[in-house]
Design a protein around this motif. Structure first.
Motif, PDB file in Angstrom:
ATOM      1  N   MET A  30       0.833  -1.198   0.000  1.00 47.88           N
ATOM      2  CA  MET A  30       0.000   0.000   0.000  1.00 47.88           C
ATOM      3  C   MET A  30       0.863   1.242   0.000  1.00 47.88           C
ATOM      4  SD  MET A  30      -2.865  -1.071   2.793  1.00 47.88           S
ATOM      5  CE  MET A  30      -2.845  -2.774   3.250  1.00 47.88           C
ATOM      6  N   LEU A  35      -0.009   5.090  -0.928  1.00 51.09           N
ATOM      7  CA  LEU A  35      -0.694   5.472   0.301  1.00 51.09           C
ATOM      8  C   LEU A  35       0.323   5.805   1.383  1.00 51.09           C
ATOM      9  CD1 LEU A  35      -3.383   5.791   1.712  1.00 51.09           C
ATOM     10  CD2 LEU A  35      -3.210   3.424   2.428  1.00 51.09           C
ATOM     11  N   GLN A  42      -9.500   4.931   6.055  1.00 56.70           N
ATOM     12  CA  GLN A  42      -8.639   3.942   5.422  1.00 56.70           C
ATOM     13  C   GLN A  42      -7.961   3.056   6.456  1.00 56.70           C
ATOM     14  OE1 GLN A  42      -6.520   6.947   3.139  1.00 56.70           O
ATOM     15  NE2 GLN A  42      -7.205   5.957   1.251  1.00 56.70           N
ATOM     16  N   ILE A  46      -8.111  -0.926   6.470  1.00 54.27           N
ATOM     17  CA  ILE A  46      -6.889  -1.712   6.425  1.00 54.27           C
ATOM     18  C   ILE A  46      -6.800  -2.625   7.634  1.00 54.27           C
ATOM     19  CG2 ILE A  46      -4.387  -1.561   6.563  1.00 54.27           C
ATOM     20  CD1 ILE A  46      -4.659   1.112   4.996  1.00 54.27           C
TER      21      ILE A  46
ATOM     22  N   TYR B  90      -7.804  -9.090  -3.725  1.00 57.95           N
ATOM     23  CA  TYR B  90      -7.928  -7.900  -4.528  1.00 57.95           C
ATOM     24  C   TYR B  90      -7.964  -8.260  -5.994  1.00 57.95           C
ATOM     25  CZ  TYR B  90      -6.864  -3.255  -6.138  1.00 57.95           C
ATOM     26  OH  TYR B  90      -6.899  -2.054  -6.748  1.00 57.95           O
ATOM     27  N   PHE B  98      -0.857  -3.559  -5.517  1.00 60.15           N
ATOM     28  CA  PHE B  98      -1.387  -3.084  -4.258  1.00 60.15           C
ATOM     29  C   PHE B  98      -2.294  -1.932  -4.517  1.00 60.15           C
ATOM     30  CE2 PHE B  98       2.915  -4.451  -3.965  1.00 60.15           C
ATOM     31  CZ  PHE B  98       2.756  -5.564  -3.203  1.00 60.15           C
ATOM     32  N   LEU B  99      -2.990  -1.658  -3.544  1.00 52.96           N
ATOM     33  CA  LEU B  99      -4.070  -0.761  -3.812  1.00 52.96           C
ATOM     34  C   LEU B  99      -3.649   0.596  -4.314  1.00 52.96           C
ATOM     35  CD1 LEU B  99      -5.036   1.292  -0.977  1.00 52.96           C
ATOM     36  CD2 LEU B  99      -3.836  -0.746  -0.348  1.00 52.96           C
ATOM     37  N   LEU B 101      -5.132   3.021  -3.854  1.00 50.18           N
ATOM     38  CA  LEU B 101      -6.149   3.650  -3.036  1.00 50.18           C
ATOM     39  C   LEU B 101      -6.052   5.151  -3.200  1.00 50.18           C
ATOM     40  CD1 LEU B 101      -8.196   2.590  -1.216  1.00 50.18           C
ATOM     41  CD2 LEU B 101      -6.611   2.809   0.661  1.00 50.18           C
ATOM     42  N   PHE B 165     -10.751  -1.829   0.823  1.00 45.99           N
ATOM     43  CA  PHE B 165      -9.990  -1.650  -0.389  1.00 45.99           C
ATOM     44  C   PHE B 165     -10.896  -1.242  -1.530  1.00 45.99           C
ATOM     45  CE2 PHE B 165      -6.568  -2.368   1.762  1.00 45.99           C
ATOM     46  CZ  PHE B 165      -6.214  -3.641   2.088  1.00 45.99           C
TER      47      PHE B 165
END
Lengths: 186, 186
Positions: A30, A35, A42, A46, B90, B98-99, B101, B165
């Motif tokens: 992430m 992120l 979030q 998570i 995911y 990975f995200l 996000l 997510f």
DNA sequence: GCAAATTAATGATTTATTCAAG
DNA sequence: CTTGAATAAATCATTAATTTGC
């Protein structure tokens, strides 16, 4: 793969959080994914998600991101410091602490270095003195170092006994002992 | 079979560098030895060293390390991706495993967060970290909401069964807003 | 066996992030 | 908020492996 749920001693005592490999991987993912500072929402998500791999709390996630970001910065700062100190060694310019004094005259060009590079016109690099500016930039500065074309072999660097391998810190230490970012191990 | 390892037929106008086996071996050795991003100085030295095995330029070395490192990471990422899929974490994405996000509008919370923190009661704070740390962070509002039971204030996020997510932006978006999506508040 | 055609590796470029400084 | 420096990710391009039909 049967990731062993390396459990923290959850219940009563309250030892500190011990992330499972999956948790770490996900968190790093992430982070790399962009992120850096998750919002409360979030963090919640998570945490919930990661909880299937082992005990975890929101604060753990929060702190993890804080620490990770901080250490990233720290690392970068170190690098900059080293660089700065090295550059302090020679004439100061009242503009920028480092950089584009002149010799490259092409830092700008580097950005559009695409066509340039192929037939880069390097009037020979200072053979007497390697440009100190370049010395620290792993970047493409040195791309201009060698001339493409006629000179078949790069023999510009005087053949003294230099060893390349960073394994022993003997020789390299002088030049750039600072290079390493401490290696994120793969 | 018996692929002749000749290589380096760069004779006339070789369009791109073709490393000899020796060069590759040495480069890989350095990489494995820990050298991931050589400085310009190191690149010079390496280039000089490797030039006895064949034509080579500094930029080749530079690119080689860039590519090698990148593809190393790529491989690792694929592995991780497999892991995710194994856990069905995911959906597949081309970009980051990975995200991706997005930051969403948690910023709104920040403004609320600060006043809140002043009279926040820290029951779950790590003892070694003073409150100050938390004050730095805007969004730790909920950090303590997962603290078992006694969470006094915001517990509006259900402790489980929330989909995390970035499934679709829909959820996250209205997440902060309000209402009833499964608001299970004990 | 051998090349033309196809696929996999990998060298070289371009584009997007990131942090810090102005 | 913008800009500069450096990097890593993504992409393009060319070379080597390999497959395939003859």
């Amino acid at each position: 793969m049967t990731s062993v749920p390396v459990a923290v001693t959850t219940g009563g005592g309250g030892s500190r959080w011990c992330p499972t490999p999956e948790q770490v991987m996900l968190l790093e993912g992430m982070y790399r994914g962009g992120l850096k500072t998750p919002t409360a929402t979030q963090i919640q998500q998570i945490t919930s998600r990661l909880s299937i791999y082992g005990k975890i709390q929101g604060k753990n996630v929060f702190y993890w991101f804080q620490n990770h970001k901080a250490r990233d910065r720290q690392k970068l700062r170190k690098k900059l410091m080293a660089l700065y100190h090295q550059h302090r060694l020679y004439p100061t310019t009242h503009h920028h602490p480092f950089l584009p004094l002149h010799p490259v005259g092409g830092i700008e060009d580097v950005s559009k270095c695409k066509p340039v590079m192929n037939n880069w016109k390097v009037d020979d690099l200072p053979s007497d003195q390697p440009c100190k500016l370049m010395c620290d930039c792993p970047l493409m500065t040195m791309m201009m170092m060698d001339h493409h074309g006629t000179t078949p072999y790069c023999t510009r660097v005087p053949p003294k006994t230099l060893q390349l391998f960073p394994l022993t810190t003997t020789d390299l230490k002088q030049d750039d002992a600072h290079h390493s970012t401490t290696s994120s191990k793969p």
